[in-house]
Structure formats: structure tokens, C-alpha cells
Scaffold this active site. Structure first.
Site, short mmCIF file in Angstrom:
data_model
loop_
_atom_site.label_atom_id
_atom_site.label_comp_id
_atom_site.label_asym_id
_atom_site.label_seq_id
_atom_site.Cartn_x
_atom_site.Cartn_y
_atom_site.Cartn_z
N SER A 11 7.18 -1.94 1.25
CA SER A 11 6.60 -2.34 -0.04
C SER A 11 6.98 -3.78 -0.35
CB SER A 11 7.06 -1.38 -1.15
OG SER A 11 8.46 -1.24 -1.15
N TYR A 15 13.81 13.57 -10.80
CA TYR A 15 12.86 13.37 -9.69
C TYR A 15 12.70 14.69 -8.94
CZ TYR A 15 10.81 10.83 -5.72
OH TYR A 15 9.98 10.35 -4.73
N ASP A 60 13.01 3.77 -1.91
CA ASP A 60 12.95 4.48 -0.62
C ASP A 60 11.85 3.91 0.27
OD1 ASP A 60 14.94 5.98 -1.66
OD2 ASP A 60 13.81 7.84 -1.86
N GLY A 103 14.84 0.85 -7.72
CA GLY A 103 15.54 1.00 -6.44
C GLY A 103 16.81 1.80 -6.64
N ILE A 122 -3.35 -11.20 -10.61
CA ILE A 122 -2.62 -11.08 -9.34
C ILE A 122 -1.34 -11.92 -9.42
CG2 ILE A 122 -2.72 -11.48 -6.86
CD1 ILE A 122 -5.68 -10.91 -6.93
N GLY A 160 0.81 -1.23 0.00
CA GLY A 160 0.00 0.00 0.00
C GLY A 160 0.84 1.26 0.00
N LEU A 166 -4.64 -6.83 -14.70
CA LEU A 166 -4.76 -8.03 -15.54
C LEU A 166 -4.84 -9.29 -14.69
CD1 LEU A 166 -2.13 -7.19 -18.34
CD2 LEU A 166 -4.57 -6.63 -18.27
N PHE A 212 11.32 0.77 0.62
CA PHE A 212 11.77 -0.62 0.79
C PHE A 212 11.16 -1.32 2.00
CE2 PHE A 212 15.00 -3.28 2.96
CZ PHE A 212 15.14 -4.30 2.03
#
Ligand code: FAD
Length: 573
Positions: A205, A470, A200, A217, A269, A135, A267, A202
Site C-alpha cells: 500500500s 477488529y 498489515d 498501522g 489526487i 489497490g 475531492l 504495508f
């Protein structure tokens, strides 16, 4: 299973401790007008009202038959924690207690077969499912749109958190899609290996989320983005299970696994993936300084031209460099004197204007002899660009703190500030003009009568042909219309990105937030191809509705000012 707080990033124990950062508030006040006294409490999540679940008791029982009764949750806390990702827009609404639509249930399957059963059940019942990793996405990737009338079940992959196999001879590992970064690295490190994927986010997630969003990464300069590491995938789709063979390369038509990579749960999981892994290597990070952003960009490009690519390279513009200095705990004694002497030397002898100085972090994780060779060459090349080696201390300090930075957003939002990011990828020839355009545009958006606003930028994730830009922007929040303010700034950034010919996103994916610009990136035939893919894998539209394939009335096309469905950027189906 510990999850992040609903209204912010990470875990409360790690919130930014401002008492250790004496320069932070003066900087925040000067740049975006915030003070510690401006504290804005957020609502107590326990008091947020959620819409009633649209699933009947019989449906909940059937869900239990799919994944086990202990792995179906309809309680307030679990539903709430799966409502949003972690974008500014998400956290803003979370802090204000605004939730229009919530998942009607959250399920935690423990096997691929359970995911298959769940999708078959959802297809038969007309239920929609949203895959959920950690999330942490910042594009509205896991949000249930209020425009969806059907019941919504969020599918957390967190129980698929095991390493299934490690093939040391081939350097590949098969890993459960729900593994969090630290779980995955612990399992591999114990056997002397690493995936080497360190976004960031990590700590919070998952592997499946990384693959579904084409994540990058900080070691991507050497290891590539996540899509470069995927060797094989297992995916449950409403049309059946797709297993792509774990082989190094194949000439068997378009690469099916790359159609799934980046498909954002629309599409099917992903339940497991076979990933390229590497042996753990010695590590060194150093901090370099350059007199200007242009000099740093020139240096970065030259390193690549010379075939000296490091594992990590990140060049900050002047404002981000200044912010980085503010975040350093104050140095004392000899180290303080050494810093002052170095600054005086740079100014007087090297001709640096310290307001324009830019920091670069360069890291190598390589066999020791290769590391030494690349370090030597990188240090030698500094002279050509009037660069300065700040040493391993500066680089390693950045490395040690890198997962603390996301907590700063909570501090800013908790004191009436707006801050968010936007990122893209460009060819080397376009780096400086694109940087200038977006930087100038964002500065116009964030400036206020009494302060200039914040627009930091870094160059990272470098390739032989180009790089990711970025941007981070910050301003005082417009308290009358904070969401409108954000959509205006973010919308301007996206317009500038697309009109510069740059990528819609380098690694944050599309979600809802970038959807209005997807048509500009892929063109009408590209959109049709996405729709046809969706029809093949998910003909009834069960999986993550509104992602990848713009729907006429999807959340962001409906709400984004001036970007209703049917405009040229979002052609009608
Ligand atoms: C502070 C912060 C820092 C970040 N830093 C980075 C960074 O350095 N690099 C980077 O790339 N991103 C970064 N991100 C963005 C985010 O972390 C990535 O997009 C990440 O890949 C999302 O992983 P997740 O497990 O949290 O996925 P989620 O947020 O749970 O889901 C993301 C999308 O993938 C889908 N999905 C999740 N799991 C599966 C699955 N198993 N099968 C199919 N679909 C699935 C979801 O439906 C959703 O559409 C950052 C975000 C934050 C808030």
C-alpha cells in the site's frame, strides 16, 4: 513495476506453505469444514474478458500528451490489475473471472503538473478518474462502477515514489504519494528515521492510499493514525491545486488538510505529503496471556490510565488466540517442553481454562531507558489481572510473521471458504457490550449444522478514550450464492456496528462497501456537508464517482440487498 496477483494477495512466492503448519488443516476442518481436497481453482486471469475501452484513439493520444505516451496503458493485463481492490468481494469476483466494468485506460503520471493536466483534460472531456495507490483497500475504493457511462481513467500514483525532502531538525519528511511502505521506510531508515506506519498491508500500500483512507498501522498506540502524522498536503483537484502549509498547528479556521485526509480520491489526487517522522529506536515485542478476554481488556485500559501506553498493543479473543497457536510452526526439544510446562502451570496453578485464554502482543519502540521503564511497569501490572508473560520470543515471532497472515485468505478462498473482516472503534465503556453483540451476531451468521464457524476478534489501536475492535469471520462458502452470503454476513456486522453507536469504520474507510451506512454515521447534515465539499473541489464529478457522496444509483446502494438508495441510511441528494 511489480503488482499483486489479480486473484489474491501479494506475490505467489509467499503463498502460505501448509506443509510447515501441521495443525492448520485439522483446525480449518473442525471450525469451518474445509479440507485440502476441496481445492477450488480460479480462472486464468488472461482469459477474463474485459469490456471494450470507451476511449477513442484520439483520447488515448491526448492522455499521452498529459502524462507521456509511455505512461498510458490500455492493454488487458494492466486494465485488469486496476479493476479491483483486495476485499473478499473483489477476490471472489476475480477468482470467478467476473468483471463488469474496467478502467478504459490506466495512466502513470510522474509529476504533480502531469496530474493537474490530466484532471483538466478529464474535466473538459467528461472523463472520470479513479486514483489508485497500491489497490489494497477492502471497501471497493478503486472499482469502476458499471453504472458510470462516461469513460474511466485509473490514475496510478506509483511513479510519484521519491522522498522529496527530509527536515531532520523539525522531524518532518516530504514524500511522494505513490511510495509503497517499504520504499518509504527504506528512504527514511537510511537517514535514521521512520514514519512508523505499518498496516498489515504495508508491503503493497502507498502513502497516498493511507492518507486517503485514514489508515492505521500497528504502532498507532504511540504514533497515532496516519491523520495524526500529516503535517502538510499537496492535492491536485479539478478546481485547482490545494497546498496546505506544513506548520505544526494553525488557528486559521477548520483544518483543510483534514478535509482531504480520508476523502478517498473523491475531492482530488494527493501527490505529496509532509509527514511527521521519528528517529529509529530500539524495539521489543512480548507476548502476554490472560485467563479471559475481559481480563485482557481490563489490563489494556489500565495501562493507558497509568500513562504507560506502549507502541503496539493487540489483544486477541480466545478463538483468534487458538488460531494463532495453529499458525505457529511446531516447537521441538526444550522449547516444546517449556511450552507444555507453561500450559500445565497456567491450568493447574493459575486456574486458566485454556479454551478461554487470550494472547496479547505488547511492543515498545522507544529510547532504551523509556522502554525499560515501561516494560518493568507493564510486567508488574500483569499480576493485577492474572496475566502471564510469555516473553520476547513470542512477541518477536509474531512481529516477524505479521505480513504473512494476509496470504491465509487465499488459502481459505482456494478451498471453498468465505472469510473477511469488519472493524470499528468504541469508547472504553462500550468495549465489552459492543464486542458481545457483534461477536454473537457474527457467530449466528457463520455457523453451519456441522461446524461452528470462525469469529476471531482483536483489540488494537488503543487511545486514552477507547479502542478499535477488529473482527475476522469465516465459514464454508455457499457455492450457490457466495456473494449473497457475504453481503448478508457483512451487512449484519455493519448493522450491529452502527446500532451499537460505534464508528462506521476505524481505518478501512467507506468505499462502496460501507456507503449504505454512511448516513447513519454522519447524519443528513453531515452528508450535505460532504456533497458541498465535493461541489467545491470537484463540481463536475470527475474524481472517483460514487465515493464519499452517495449517488442514487451507485454500485453498492443498487446491489446491497434491501438497501436501495433512498432508504433512511442513504438520503437522496
Ligand atoms: C491484507 C490486508 C491488510 C490490511 N491491513 C490494513 C491495516 O492494518 N490498516 C489499515 O489502515 N488498512 C489496512 N488494509 C486496507 C488498505 O491496505 C488501506 O486502506 C490502505 O490505506 C490502502 O492504501 P492503497 O495505497 O492500497 O490505496 P488504494 O487501495 O489504491 O486506494 C484506496 C482509496 O484511496 C484513494 N487513493 C489512493 N491513492 C490516492 C491519492 N494519492 N490521492 C487521492 N486518493 C487516493 C483511492 O481512490 C481509493 O479510494 C488492509 C488491506 C488488506 C487487503
Amino acid at each position: 513495476m511489480q503488482m499483486m496477483t489479480f486473484t489474491g494477495w501479494g506475490v505467489p512466492e509467499k503463498a502460505t506453505d501448509t506443509s510447515r503448519l501441521p495443525k492448520l488443516w485439522p483446525f480449518a476442518h473442525r471450525v469451518i469444514g474445509l479440507t485440502p481436497e476441496m481445492a477450488r481453482p480460479c480462472v486464468d486471469p488472461a482469459t477474463i474478458r474485459l469490456p471494450e475501452s470507451r476511449l477513442s484513439a484520439a483520447s488515448i493520444r491526448e492522455l499521452g500528451a498529459c502524462v507521456g505516451v509511455d505512461h498510458v496503458a490500455v492493454d488487458h493485463g494492466t486494465r485488469l490489475l486496476h479493476c479491483y481492490g483486495k476485499s473478499y468481494r473483489d477476490l471472489l469476483r476475480a477468482r470467478l473471472g467476473q468483471v463488469e466494468r474496467a478502467p478504459d485506460a490506466v495512466v502513470f503520471p510522474g509529476t504533480h503538473a502531469e496530474v493537474e493536466r490530466l484532471l483538466a483534460w478529464a474535466g473538459a472531456q467528461g472523463v472520470r478518474v479513479i486514483p489508485f495507490g497500491g489497490g489494497t483497500n477492502i471497501v471497493g475504493g478503486v472499482e469502476a462502477s458499471p453504472t458510470i457511462a462516461e469513460p474511466i481513467v485509473t490514475v496510478s500514483l506509483r511513479r510519484l515514489n521519491q522522498m522529496l525532502a527530509l527536515d531532520e531538525a523539525s522531524g518532518v519528511a516530504t514524500l511522494g504519494a505513490g511510495m509503497l511502505g517499504p520504499e518509504l521506510e527504506d528512504a527514511l531508515n537510511r537517514r535514521g528515521f521512520t514514519l512508523g506506519h505499518f498496516p498489515d498491508s504495508f508491503e503493497f500500500s502507498t502513502l497516498g492510499g493511507w492518507i486517503a483512507t485514514r489508515s492505521a498501522g500497528m504502532q498507532s498506540d504511540a504514533r497515532g493514525k496516519i491523520e495524526d502524522m500529516v503535517v502538510g498536503l499537496t492535492v491536485a483537484t479539478p478546481s485547482g491545486t490545494l497546498v496546505t502549509r506544513a506548520v505544526p498547528r494553525a488557528a486559521a479556521g477548520p483544518d483543510l488538510k483534514q478535509l482531504i485526509v480520508g476523502s478517498e480520491g473523491a475531492l482530488g489526487i494527493i501527490t505529496s505529503a509532509t509527514m511527521r517522522v521519528a528517529r529509529l529506536r530500539p524495539r521489543e515485542y512480548r507476548g502476554f496471556l490472560f485467563p479471559t478476554f475481559e481480563a485482557g481488556v481490563g489490563y489494556a485500559r489500565r495501562i493507558w490510565e497509568l500513562g504507560l501506553a506502549p507502541t503496539t498493543m493487540r489483544l486477541s479473543n480466545a478463538q483468534e488466540t487458538q488460531f494463532g497457536m495453529v499458525l505457529k510452526p511446531p516447537s521441538k526439544g526444550l522449547s516444546h517442553l517449556a511450552t507444555r510446562a507453561a500450559m500445565a502451570y497456567l491450568r493447574r496453578v493459575r486456574g486458566y481454562d485454556l479454551d478461554q485464554t487470550c494472547v496479547m502482543i505488547l511492543g515498545w519502540e522507544l529510547p532504551a531507558d523509556e522502554l525499560a521503564r515501561k516494560r518493568r511497569a507493564a510486567l508488574r501490572l500483569l499480576r493485577e489481572f492474572n496475566g502471564f508473560d510469555g516473553g520476547a520470543g513470542a512477541g518477536n515471532a509474531w512481529y516477524a510473521r505479521k505480513y504473512d497472515y494476509p496470504y491465509l485468505r487465499d488459502l481459505v478462498m482456494g478451498h471453498g471458504g468465505m472469510c473477511d473482516v469488519t472493524e470499528t472503534a468504541v469508547l472504553w465503556k462500550d468495549v465489552l457490550p459492543t464486542y458481545d453483540r457483534i461477536h454473537r451476531g457474527l457467530r449466528e451468521e457463520v455457523q453451519a449444522p456441522d461446524c461452528a464457524g470462525y469469529v476471531g476478534c482483536h483489540l488494537s489501536h488503543m487511545y486514552a478514550e477507547g479502542v478499535c475492535l477488529y473482527f475476522t469471520f469465516g465459514a464454508r462458502q455457499d457455492e450457490r450464492d457466495p456473494l449473497g452470503q457475504y453481503l448478508r454476513v457483512k451487512g449484519r456486522a455493519m448493522d450491529l456496528v452502527l446500532s451499537s453507536g460505534a464508528a462506521l469504520s476505524h481505518h478501512h474507510s467507506i468505499g462502496y462497501e460501507h456507503l449504505p451506512w454512511l448516513g447513519q454515521h454522519v447524519g443528513p447534515l453531515g452528508l450535505k456537508a460532504f456533497r458541498d465539499l465535493k461541489r467545491t473541489f470537484d463540481p463536475a464529478g470527475v474524481c472517483n464517482p460514487g465515493r464519499l457522496v452517495p449517488e442514487p444509483d451507485s454500485l453498492m446502494t443498487r446491489r446491497w440487498p434491501g438497501r436501495a438508495a433512498g432508504t433512511d441510511s442513504v438520503p437522496q441528494p
